[in-house]
Motif scaffolding. Sequence first.
Motif, PDB file in Angstrom:
ATOM      1  N   UNK A 226       0.725  -1.259  -0.035  1.00 53.40           N
ATOM      2  CA  UNK A 226      -0.030   0.183  -0.012  1.00 53.40           C
ATOM      3  C   UNK A 226       0.657   1.257  -0.096  1.00 53.40           C
ATOM      4  N   UNK A 227       0.225   2.366  -0.544  1.00 52.28           N
ATOM      5  CA  UNK A 227       1.052   3.713  -0.676  1.00 52.28           C
ATOM      6  C   UNK A 227       1.609   4.219   0.516  1.00 52.28           C
ATOM      7  N   UNK A 228       0.940   4.281   1.721  1.00 54.82           N
ATOM      8  CA  UNK A 228       1.414   4.870   2.752  1.00 54.82           C
ATOM      9  C   UNK A 228       2.633   4.087   3.196  1.00 54.82           C
ATOM     10  N   UNK A 229       2.484   2.658   3.465  1.00 52.39           N
ATOM     11  CA  UNK A 229       3.626   1.814   3.769  1.00 52.39           C
ATOM     12  C   UNK A 229       4.968   1.997   2.988  1.00 52.39           C
ATOM     13  N   UNK A 230       4.857   2.091   1.572  1.00 50.39           N
ATOM     14  CA  UNK A 230       5.642   2.265   0.666  1.00 50.39           C
ATOM     15  C   UNK A 230       6.330   3.491   0.765  1.00 50.39           C
TER      16      UNK A 230
END
Length: 464
Positions: free
Chosen positions: A187-191
């Motif tokens: 997911x974008x936040x973790x990336x």
Amino acid sequence: MSTTHRHASPNYLGIATRDPGEYLAELDNIRWQKLQRQIRYVWGNEDYFRQRFIEAGVTSPDDIKTLDDFRRLPAFLDKVRHRDSQDASLARYGHPLGLHLTTAPENAIHLAATSGTTGTPTFYVFSRKDLDITYKVLGRMFQFAGIRPGDTTFHAFGLSLWLAGITYIQALEAYGARPVAVGAEGGVPKILRYIELTRPRVLFATPSMVNQLIERAPQELGKPVGALGIEIIYCSGEPGAGLPAFRQRVREHFGAQVFDATGGAWHNGTISCASEHYHGMHYLADDYCFRYDLVDPATKQPIEIRDGAVGEAIHTALEYEAAPSFRNATGDILRLHVGECPGCGHFGVRMEIIGRADDMLAIKGVKVYPAAIQNVVGQFQPKVSGELRIRLDAPPPRVEPPLQLAVEAGPDTPQAEWPALAKSIEQRIRELLTFRPVVTVLPFGSLPRSGQKTKLIEVVPKAA
């Protein structure tokens, strides 16, 4: 921001000439030398390939005396036959590696797969030899993009079995790079958090994921993506990385060079340079794979391979050991360029994927590929976001006009401008593609985002 570097042609093939005709003739000699061995090798597969030869009227490998003889053979594989072969081997032998497996199952040490969004996944099967050559070909692509051994690279392609997943991670490690394998599934936040933490020099991601990172970095990190220090963005998995507007957006927001690539399947390997203008993808695997054996999409007859040729690609791996691509109709429609690249100086064959045979649209006699529509819409960025959907009421190819096209507005485009913007897009498509769609402009953020492949066509049957 780094500037585009000029490439001295890596001479993997030992070909000295820079005359396009002589170059292609020498390539044909290399292909034919390897093909004679590969033809005999796959002939030994009695469950599948020998049957395809016999159906084509070939009673012995000796019947194929020239490269032209080989190119006149029909396709032996395609997506449907590949899946059927897997189903048959599962029923007969208890494994899904395919009747076209050409080595002992115990030698098949690595699997990758397509996403299987249209049914059963199709598997790519690798022996140790196949993996070693795959790492070599992908390593050429990494080198071409300016990736260095020791670089930290961030992997935001889908992981799991996908070809650009574990296979790429292993290839990067074999190359000597250090992949951070969070994957699109994170997911974008973790990336974004892991990019901030690990400070990679290189990002591997689909164009859709790159756009999401640009849009969401300020709210997730409190800073723009340009503050993260990424110098190289290596794109694959979907169209879009060759669009001038996308490449400009990457330069403006990341301060990075962007490369458009395909590779890993049966020793295929293509990558663009980072030139401001897109000149297609350089083919870096001519010694291992005949990727652009072109045929007419309608008649399936061979097309002369030359600068400017357009046709459907037949894919044959020249040394592949396990379940090889051999006379494989990929469905890709390619345009070839032969000679020196205007963008970087590399000499050789370049190709553009201009569409797929199975997603061609026929609109009142006009044949058009979704990627061509995407290219025209991309000319209107930043007025549009670049996200679009072609909305059909029945599966392609035949489209009952007018074609319905949903285009997402850019974040700073006021709603009052949407009607005029729609008319401008309609007119531009009419000028360049010779049909007029009906364009609906949607609010920014209204079309679903994905870090995986984005489907441009949506089929919504008419209500009864």
